[in-house]
Structure formats: structure tokens, C-alpha cells
Design a protein around this motif. Structure first.
Motif, PDB file in Angstrom:
ATOM      1  N   TYR A  52      38.503  22.025  75.773  1.00 49.57           N
ATOM      2  CA  TYR A  52      38.224  22.159  74.343  1.00 49.57           C
ATOM      3  C   TYR A  52      38.783  21.003  73.511  1.00 49.57           C
ATOM      4  O   TYR A  52      38.402  20.845  72.350  1.00 49.57           O
ATOM      5  N   THR A  96      45.445  22.747  75.805  1.00 53.12           N
ATOM      6  CA  THR A  96      44.354  23.548  75.252  1.00 53.12           C
ATOM      7  C   THR A  96      44.236  24.924  75.906  1.00 53.12           C
ATOM      8  O   THR A  96      43.232  25.608  75.721  1.00 53.12           O
ATOM      9  N   SER A  99      43.160  27.734  73.523  1.00 50.04           N
ATOM     10  CA  SER A  99      41.727  27.796  73.219  1.00 50.04           C
ATOM     11  C   SER A  99      40.949  28.454  74.355  1.00 50.04           C
ATOM     12  O   SER A  99      40.030  29.249  74.114  1.00 50.04           O
ATOM     13  N   LEU A 119      34.643  26.566  68.855  1.00 56.93           N
ATOM     14  CA  LEU A 119      35.890  25.890  69.202  1.00 56.93           C
ATOM     15  C   LEU A 119      35.699  24.375  69.223  1.00 56.93           C
ATOM     16  O   LEU A 119      36.588  23.620  68.814  1.00 56.93           O
ATOM     17  N   ASN A 129      42.726  24.548  68.019  1.00 62.24           N
ATOM     18  CA  ASN A 129      43.696  25.018  69.013  1.00 62.24           C
ATOM     19  C   ASN A 129      44.852  25.795  68.374  1.00 62.24           C
ATOM     20  O   ASN A 129      45.977  25.794  68.878  1.00 62.24           O
ATOM     21  N   PHE A 134      41.433  30.387  65.571  1.00 63.98           N
ATOM     22  CA  PHE A 134      40.783  31.399  66.404  1.00 63.98           C
ATOM     23  C   PHE A 134      40.405  32.625  65.563  1.00 63.98           C
ATOM     24  O   PHE A 134      39.310  33.167  65.691  1.00 63.98           O
TER      25      PHE A 134
END
Length: 205
Positions: A52, A96, A99, A119, A129, A134
Motif C-alpha cells: 500500500y 504498511t 493498511s 487505500l 496508513n 482507515f
């Protein structure tokens, strides 16, 4: 005086590289570790390994991937499999990993494909991240944010992702994005014509 007898055949066995892991077989045998877009019955399988934080992975997923999805996945010709993954840093960590875990948590609510794309859209943002990023994506996708937040807090999928990383390395992955198209490795965000030529040749065979 005694001596050592060396048998050439045995030396070959000792120094022979171990057989590489098949990521297609790995995903088929551990379906909870990999995420499938398309029918299980499709003739051709593509396995994608992306990170990601990788700019080339972002370009593939935001530019090339959607076109291939329309041409091959939505038309029930190709099964696309994503192996949630995180590149290792020079210090040995996996930056990452949050993620990748978040993407697996989104999959619990059937939102992986959209979350995966978002993402990559966050990559140049301060929210990249981060838990705040999120949660923002989860809200825009109308996910159950309480369930999602609990999954993030429990770090529920880190062990699976670590296993994915090990299997990908044993399959020969050393950069992202990388793809196995019908079992053959293709590294890098190649021009879309390269993907189309390879997929068309397999579908026509």
C-alpha cells in the motif's frame, strides 16, 4: 590415511535450490489468507502482490487495474486474487502492515475491493496508513465502523499477513507490484497492453 569420498550426485542435492512455492496453490489451500475478485470457475487466475505504500502499485490499482477488471473480471473470464502483503523495511519492520490489516478487516464486511482502492488513493495524504484514514474510508463505504474499529484494535490479521509475506518471498517475489499470471511471474506495473496480450493468449489457447 582415511579420506572423504564425495559423490557428485549428493553434492547436487545439497546445493539445489528448494522448489518455489506456488502462490496460486497457496491461496487455494488457505482461502482466508487471500482475497478473490471474480468467479472461482474462471479459466485464468491472476495473483497480485502489492504494497500500500508502493507508488507503482498505486498507479496499477488506480489506472490499469480498473480497466482490466472491466475487460476480464466483470466478463467472467479471469479470477483476480490479491495476497494482502507488506514490504519489509531496512530496519526489519513492515511499515504498511496497518493498511494490510485494515484491508482484511474491511473484507469481513464485503468491502475489500473498494477499501483496497481507497487505500491507494490515500497514499499521498496525511491520512495514509493511519487509523484516522482507515476510519474515514470505512465511513464513506457505509461500513459498520464499530465492528471495523474492533478488528483494527485486535490486529486480527497480522499473523496471516506475515505468513503471506513468507509465502510470497518463497514464490520469488522481491518487488511490488508483482503478478503471477496463470502461474508465471510478471514483475512491475507493466503497460496495460502487456497484461492484455498475456491474458488474451491464455484465454484463446
Amino acid at each position: 590415511l582415511g579420506g572423504i569420498i564425495i559423490f557428485p550426485g549428493l553434492i547436487a542435492l545439497v546445493f539445489r535450490e528448494p522448489p518455489r512455492v506456488s502462490l496460486v496453490a497457496y491461496c487455494n489451500n488457505t482461502p482466508g489468507h487471500c482475497l478473490v475478485n471474480g468467479s472461482e470457475d474462471d479459466d485464468v487466475a491472476v495473483v497480485e502482490v502489492s504494497d500500500y505504500g508502493c507508488s507503482h502499485c498505486r498507479d496499477f490499482n488506480l489506472e490499469t487495474g480498473p480497466i482490466l477488471e472491466t475487460q476480464y473480471i466483470d466478463t467472467n473470464q479471469v479470477k483476480w486474487v490479491v495476497v494482502p502483503f507488506a514490504l519489509q523495511s531496512q530496519t526489519g519492520g513492515f511499515p504498511t502492515m496497518p493498511s494490510a490489516v485494515a484491508a482484511m478487516c474491511a473484507n469481513e464486511q464485503g468491502a475489500f475491493a473498494d477499501f483496497h482502492e481507497r487505500l491507494f488513493e490515500l497514499q499521498s495524504s496525511e491520512l495514509f496508513n493511519t487509523e484516522a484514514g482507515f476510519m474515514q474510508v470505512a465511513e464513506t463505504l457505509d461500513m459498520d465502523t464499530d465492528v471495523f474499529a474492533s478488528c483494527l484494535e485486535n490486529n486480527s490479521y497480522a499473523d496471516r499477513i506475515l505468513e503471506n509475506i513468507t509465502m510470497a518471498q518463497q514464490a520469488g517475489i522481491n518487488s511490488t507490484p508483482s503478478f503471477f499470471i496463470d502461474g508465471d511471474l510478471m514483475a512491475g506495473n507493466q503497460p496495460i497492453a502487456v497484461f492484455q496480450q498475456r491474458l488474451d493468449s491464455l484465454l484463446d489457447s
